[in-house]
Design a protein around this motif. Structure first.
Motif, PDB file in Angstrom:
ATOM      1  N   ARG A 154       9.069   7.894  -0.246  1.00  0.00           N
ATOM      2  CA  ARG A 154       9.113   6.515  -0.720  1.00  0.00           C
ATOM      3  C   ARG A 154       8.908   6.547  -2.229  1.00  0.00           C
ATOM      4  O   ARG A 154       8.050   7.279  -2.732  1.00  0.00           O
ATOM      5  N   GLY A 156       8.208   4.134  -5.592  1.00  0.00           N
ATOM      6  CA  GLY A 156       7.823   2.847  -6.166  1.00  0.00           C
ATOM      7  C   GLY A 156       7.981   2.897  -7.678  1.00  0.00           C
ATOM      8  O   GLY A 156       8.233   3.959  -8.263  1.00  0.00           O
ATOM      9  N   PRO A 166       3.876   5.881  -2.926  1.00  0.00           N
ATOM     10  CA  PRO A 166       2.773   4.982  -3.300  1.00  0.00           C
ATOM     11  C   PRO A 166       2.023   4.505  -2.068  1.00  0.00           C
ATOM     12  O   PRO A 166       2.572   4.401  -0.971  1.00  0.00           O
ATOM     13  N   TYR A 168      -0.352   1.548  -0.003  1.00  0.00           N
ATOM     14  CA  TYR A 168      -0.141   0.109   0.172  1.00  0.00           C
ATOM     15  C   TYR A 168      -0.613  -0.695  -1.046  1.00  0.00           C
ATOM     16  O   TYR A 168       0.127  -1.583  -1.509  1.00  0.00           O
ATOM     17  N   GLU A 170      -0.697   0.235  -4.101  1.00  0.00           N
ATOM     18  CA  GLU A 170       0.251   0.492  -5.188  1.00  0.00           C
ATOM     19  C   GLU A 170       1.582  -0.215  -4.932  1.00  0.00           C
ATOM     20  O   GLU A 170       2.227  -0.690  -5.875  1.00  0.00           O
ATOM     21  N   ILE A 171       1.994  -0.286  -3.669  1.00  0.00           N
ATOM     22  CA  ILE A 171       3.239  -0.991  -3.333  1.00  0.00           C
ATOM     23  C   ILE A 171       3.144  -2.453  -3.738  1.00  0.00           C
ATOM     24  O   ILE A 171       4.129  -3.066  -4.174  1.00  0.00           O
ATOM     25  N   GLU A 172       1.947  -3.045  -3.596  1.00  0.00           N
ATOM     26  CA  GLU A 172       1.749  -4.438  -3.992  1.00  0.00           C
ATOM     27  C   GLU A 172       2.028  -4.648  -5.476  1.00  0.00           C
ATOM     28  O   GLU A 172       2.477  -5.709  -5.887  1.00  0.00           O
ATOM     29  N   SER A 174       4.167  -2.750  -7.221  1.00  0.00           N
ATOM     30  CA  SER A 174       5.466  -2.155  -7.549  1.00  0.00           C
ATOM     31  C   SER A 174       6.588  -3.176  -7.456  1.00  0.00           C
ATOM     32  O   SER A 174       6.569  -4.064  -6.606  1.00  0.00           O
ATOM     33  N   ASP A 177      10.588  -0.770  -3.779  1.00  0.00           N
ATOM     34  CA  ASP A 177      10.132  -0.098  -2.563  1.00  0.00           C
ATOM     35  C   ASP A 177      11.342   0.606  -1.961  1.00  0.00           C
ATOM     36  O   ASP A 177      12.071   0.049  -1.141  1.00  0.00           O
ATOM     37  N   ARG A 179      12.991   3.753   0.084  1.00  0.00           N
ATOM     38  CA  ARG A 179      12.814   4.860   1.027  1.00  0.00           C
ATOM     39  C   ARG A 179      14.116   5.642   1.072  1.00  0.00           C
ATOM     40  O   ARG A 179      15.188   5.071   1.277  1.00  0.00           O
ATOM     41  N   SER A 194      13.654  -4.592  -3.608  1.00  0.00           N
ATOM     42  CA  SER A 194      13.276  -4.512  -5.023  1.00  0.00           C
ATOM     43  C   SER A 194      13.312  -5.887  -5.661  1.00  0.00           C
ATOM     44  O   SER A 194      13.938  -6.814  -5.148  1.00  0.00           O
TER      45      SER A 194
END
Length: 748
Positions: A154, A156, A166, A168, A170-172, A174, A177, A179, A194
């Motif tokens: 994945r 980010g 990243p 969870y 860090e995904i917030e 980013s 996202d 994959r 995105s």
């Protein structure tokens, strides 16, 4: 650790991904666990002993099962055990299947099954990427013929910097996202959401992702070399090339004629089916020969269509390679739905309906992700009539769930934040007719429906499906593929976004991967198409409506003290139920004191708001209220100035003249206009009617109160009214200008 256990480690983005085998499921064809920090996935890959009789396709199944014990939780279902697969589980199953399938010999007929489940979830690291790597590793060390391995990561992007795998949190942060799964040399699968990322940045992220997954490929190759089983020899059932050549000689010209003639999807299918039927008739009673001719015909049809595209630039429906089918749009289809949009592109048509609800109607998620609610939902229905077929209705298929999730992901970046638009949103896309790319038509239908509703989306979103025909080094990219081009082509590459950039991306391929160069060309071609489609949408509805539709609820947001929530709800919810029934509203209350009033009727909203404000208002010194006398004592009268809030008017403050007996001035149930002259630390409230009659300031009222009672409260000092005494409904009356109100006169 037992002697047979082996571990292999890949360093990915500075973190260790550990593959382990030899401990679990010894009788499976291949079994591994993959661990990242405290998240662990188990995968087992097994192949049937014999080919499936009568099967005309390769039978592969991939099943991911979420186990709630992995996160230390008991399932929330009635049975307290895992039931039907969750949406998240189905999406991970699909995500895992897609990069595995192209690397099998499609002429195999032995059933292959890959089963995965969670052993541990730390709620920090997403499990989907681990599942792909676990499935690939299980296949690599098994006895199953397969052209892997596949690595998956994945990607980010936080503050402009690309990040591998990243967490969870860090995904917030980013805006990407992504994959991605691939082999050593090529990309096999892409799934992305995105926040309007540019095509150039997306290509950079794809290249970075492909480079980042290489250590995972290395680790699996090492596993296969050290502990892998010998691959089993299995029978394969390729199409007889001699029969293919024979059928090609008889059918190629007829198929070209059918493709050259103007046609609809149904007319082309009918013409092709007649050609096939005539060929089968030549086989007579020989069932085995008829079977071979039927298989060969499908191969010939595929070859003819692909050669026409690749060598002549001729598509089945006569369009140019970058040409989009005719588009027309409409909004306001339903007079009662909160919003509706109809999007038609060629023979693909989708009707999307929008519904607005209160925050409490958000979907509650019971899975291993730290995300427990979802306020924006998109559901996709693909009925059999959309392709002119008759089938049993059995609920949503995996494909429907996957297409719905893709269209949902495409719109997420433009949905307004809950703080500015406090609604739950549900969109349902009904596929009315399908001939390719109905998921992208759902994206367009969603944009129309949201703008028709009056949802202030950031920008219109459109989607288009790109195709690929590739033979050796030669390839052709197709814009807006229809069903036949999807079925006979090598790639279905779906791209959605705004004018500013990409919001969702999904790629499925049938060959052993494509290069970043092909993806870059496809993205550039898709951008041109997307801008064209957005223009078509905005010609019908240029921007979101300024006002919500008449039947859509209007939500008013109030903030009340947390300690007043109980007064609104009442014992057993009595108060809030009564208020909703009386006003025709729907009321939600958050734990932080945020109150949402949803109403389609302005009068109902106004009454509900006033009642709630009355229930939660805190008395203010110097403010004038009109309340009801609720108790009489010899030293004064107790007046309910707010719901559940009483204060005391001392006998000396009941009138401008001396009062001998309280009942000479007021009786139980009378309305009385009074001023709050004091609130002591215990919450006892002092009231004065005389201050209202004389027009005193609060300071003057307090001074006269002290002079009028030189010895203090002889009887009432410890029995004065206090707030919070009751929780009955009833609004305050009067206000600080209602100075004329008095005994026997109600200002309500």
């Amino acid at each position: 650790m037992t002697p047979n256990v082996k571990q292999f480690t890949a360093n990915v983005g500075g973190k260790s991904v550990v593959f382990e085998t030899g401990k679990l499921a010894a009788q499976a064809g291949g079994a591994v666990t993959v661990r990242l920090d405290d998240s662990v996935i188990f995968a087992a890959a097994t192949m049937g002993a014999e080919p499936r009789e009568g099967q005309d396709f390769f039978p592969l199944t991939v099943e991911y099962e979420e186990r709630m014990y992995a996160g230390g939780r008991i399932p929330g279902s009635f049975f307290r055990r895992e039931g039907r697969p969750s949406t998240e589980s189905i999406l991970i199953s699909r995500l895992t299947d897609r990069p595995l399938r192209p690397l099998f010999d499609q002429s195999m007929r032995n059933e292959v099954q890959v089963i995965l489940f969670t052993i541990s979830s730390d709620t920090e690291n997403p499990l989907d990427i681990l599942a792909i790597n676990a499935a690939s590793a299980a296949l690599m060390i098994s006895d199953i013929p397969w052209a892997g391995p596949v690595g998956a990561v994945r990607i980010g992007r936080i503050d402009g910097k690309l990040v591998v795998n990243p967490t969870y949190p860090e995904i917030e942060k980013s805006d990407l996202d992504l994959r991605i799964a691939g082999t050593r040399d090529a990309i096999l699968m892409v799934e992305c959401g995105s926040d309007e990322v540019s095509e150039e940045d997306m290509v950079e992220a794809l290249a970075f992702g492909h480079k980042s997954l290489q250590p995972l490929v290395d680790a699996q190759l090492q596993m296969a070399a050290e502990v892998g089983k010998a691959k089993r020899e299995v029978p394969v059932f390729p199409i007889d090339s001699a029969v293919v050549d024979e059928v090609f000689g008889k059918a190629a010209g007829l198929l070209n004629n059918a493709l050259d003639a103007p046609h609809t999807k149904a007319e082309l299918n009918e013409a092709v089916e007649k050609i096939k039927t005539d060929l089968l008739a030549e086989a007579g009673e020989d069932a085995e020969k008829a079977k071979k001719v039927g298989e060969a015909f499908e191969e010939v049809y595929k070859r003819v269509v692909r050669e026409r595209i690749l060598k002549q630039g001729k598509r089945p429906d006569g369009r140019a390679l970058t040409e989009i089918r005719p588009i027309w749009c409409e909004v306001g289809i339903s007079p009662r739905a909160h919003g509706s949009g109809l999007f038609t592109r060629g023979e693909t048509q989708v009707l999307t309906m929008a519904t607005l609800g209160t925050p409490k109607e958000a979907q509650e998620l019971d899975n291993l992700s730290p995300v427990d609610t979802k306020r924006y939902m998109h559901h996709y229905n693909f009925p059999p009539y959309s392709t002119g077929e008759v089938k049993m209705l059995r609920g949503q298929s995996r494909r429907e769930i996957g297409h719905g999730a893709l269209a949902e992901r495409a719109l997420v970046p433009v949905i307004p934040a809950e703080e500015s638009f406090p609604y739950t949103l549900r969109l349902v896309s009904e596929v009315m007719s399908s001939n390719g790319s109905s998921s992208m038509a759902s994206v367009c239908g969603s944009t129309l429906a949201l703008m028709d509703t009056g949802v202030p989306i950031k920008a219109p979103v459109a989607g288009v499906a790109m195709g690929l025909i590739k033979e050796g080094a030669d390839y052709t990219i197709l814009t807006d593929i229809q069903g036949l081009e999807d079925h006979l082509g090598d790639m279905d590459f779906k791209v959605a976004g705004t004018e500013a950039g990409i919001t969702a991306l999904q790629m499925d391929i049938k060959i052993a991967g494509i290069t970043p160069e092909i993806m870059a060309n496809a993205l550039a071609q898709a951008r041109t198409a997307r801008l064209f489609i957005i223009k078509k949408i905005t010609e019908v509805i240029p921007e979101p409506r300024k006002e919500l539709k008449p039947h859509a609820p209007r939500i008013t947001v109030l903030k009340v003290p947390v300690d007043k929530i109980g007064a609104i709800i009442g014992p057993g919810g009595k108060n809030i139920r009564s208020l909703q029934e009386e006003t025709g509203t729907k009321i939600d209350i958050d734990d932080d004191g945020t109150v949402y009033i949803a109403a389609t009727n302005g009068a109902g909203e106004s009454v509900a708001r006033e009642r709630i404000e009355g229930l939660t208002e805190t008395p203010e010194i110097g403010r004038i209220y009109t309340g009801k006398v609720v108790r009489i004592a010899d030293f004064g009268a107790f007046v309910q100035i707010l719901p559940g809030v009483d204060g005391m008017v001392h006998i000396s403050q009941l009138d401008s003249e001396r009062v001998n007996k309280v009942e000479d001035i007021v009786q139980m149930g009378d309305d009385l206009t009074v001023m709050v002259t004091g609130i002591d630390p215990q919450g006892k409230i002092r009231l004065s009617r005389q201050a209202v009659l004389e027009g005193w300031t609060v300071e003057e009222a307090a001074e006269h109160d002290r002079k009028g009672r030189p010895n203090g409260d002889r009887n009432g000092g410890d029995r004065g009214g206090r707030s919070g005494g009751r929780s009955s409904f009833g609004g305050r009356s009067g206000g600080d200008r209602d100075r004329g109100g008095d005994r026997g006169h109600s200002h309500r």
